[in-house]
Motif scaffolding. Sequence first.
Motif, PDB file in Angstrom:
ATOM      1  N   ASP A  32       0.825  -1.214   0.000  1.00  0.00           N
ATOM      2  CA  ASP A  32       0.000   0.000   0.000  1.00  0.00           C
ATOM      3  C   ASP A  32       0.859   1.264   0.000  1.00  0.00           C
ATOM      4  O   ASP A  32       0.570   2.222  -0.713  1.00  0.00           O
ATOM      5  CB  ASP A  32      -0.941   0.024   1.203  1.00  0.00           C
ATOM      6  N   GLU A  33       1.927   1.260   0.812  1.00  0.00           N
ATOM      7  CA  GLU A  33       2.844   2.404   0.826  1.00  0.00           C
ATOM      8  C   GLU A  33       3.517   2.562  -0.534  1.00  0.00           C
ATOM      9  O   GLU A  33       3.645   3.673  -1.046  1.00  0.00           O
ATOM     10  CB  GLU A  33       3.905   2.228   1.918  1.00  0.00           C
ATOM     11  N   TYR A  34       3.944   1.436  -1.116  1.00  0.00           N
ATOM     12  CA  TYR A  34       4.582   1.447  -2.430  1.00  0.00           C
ATOM     13  C   TYR A  34       3.656   2.080  -3.468  1.00  0.00           C
ATOM     14  O   TYR A  34       4.071   2.950  -4.226  1.00  0.00           O
ATOM     15  CB  TYR A  34       4.946   0.013  -2.835  1.00  0.00           C
ATOM     16  N   GLU A  35       2.409   1.634  -3.502  1.00  0.00           N
ATOM     17  CA  GLU A  35       1.451   2.150  -4.485  1.00  0.00           C
ATOM     18  C   GLU A  35       1.201   3.642  -4.293  1.00  0.00           C
ATOM     19  O   GLU A  35       1.115   4.389  -5.272  1.00  0.00           O
ATOM     20  CB  GLU A  35       0.138   1.367  -4.416  1.00  0.00           C
ATOM     21  N   ALA A  36       1.080   4.079  -3.046  1.00  0.00           N
ATOM     22  CA  ALA A  36       0.838   5.499  -2.771  1.00  0.00           C
ATOM     23  C   ALA A  36       2.021   6.357  -3.207  1.00  0.00           C
ATOM     24  O   ALA A  36       1.845   7.409  -3.825  1.00  0.00           O
ATOM     25  CB  ALA A  36       0.554   5.697  -1.282  1.00  0.00           C
ATOM     26  N   ILE A  37       3.222   5.899  -2.908  1.00  0.00           N
ATOM     27  CA  ILE A  37       4.428   6.657  -3.270  1.00  0.00           C
ATOM     28  C   ILE A  37       4.614   6.657  -4.780  1.00  0.00           C
ATOM     29  O   ILE A  37       4.946   7.676  -5.386  1.00  0.00           O
ATOM     30  CB  ILE A  37       5.670   6.102  -2.552  1.00  0.00           C
ATOM     31  N   LYS A  38       4.372   5.503  -5.412  1.00  0.00           N
ATOM     32  CA  LYS A  38       4.490   5.414  -6.872  1.00  0.00           C
ATOM     33  C   LYS A  38       3.517   6.381  -7.541  1.00  0.00           C
ATOM     34  O   LYS A  38       3.889   7.103  -8.472  1.00  0.00           O
ATOM     35  CB  LYS A  38       4.227   3.986  -7.343  1.00  0.00           C
TER      36      LYS A  38
END
Length: 52
Positions: free
Chosen positions: A31-37
């Motif tokens: 979830d953090e990865y997707e938000a940052i991406k």
Amino acid sequence: MEQNKGQKFAHYSIQFACLQKLKKNGLITVDEYEAIKKRLMSDFNVVSNLAA
């Protein structure tokens, strides 16, 4: 000093590679990865990320 498109793309690519490494090493969640991406793509006006 304004960056040209090549410099901006290089900067985005480096940040994206670091982001992928964080995810791969389990240091951030999916979830953090997707938000940052999503934020990176927005900040650098990237429409599609074929490397993802």
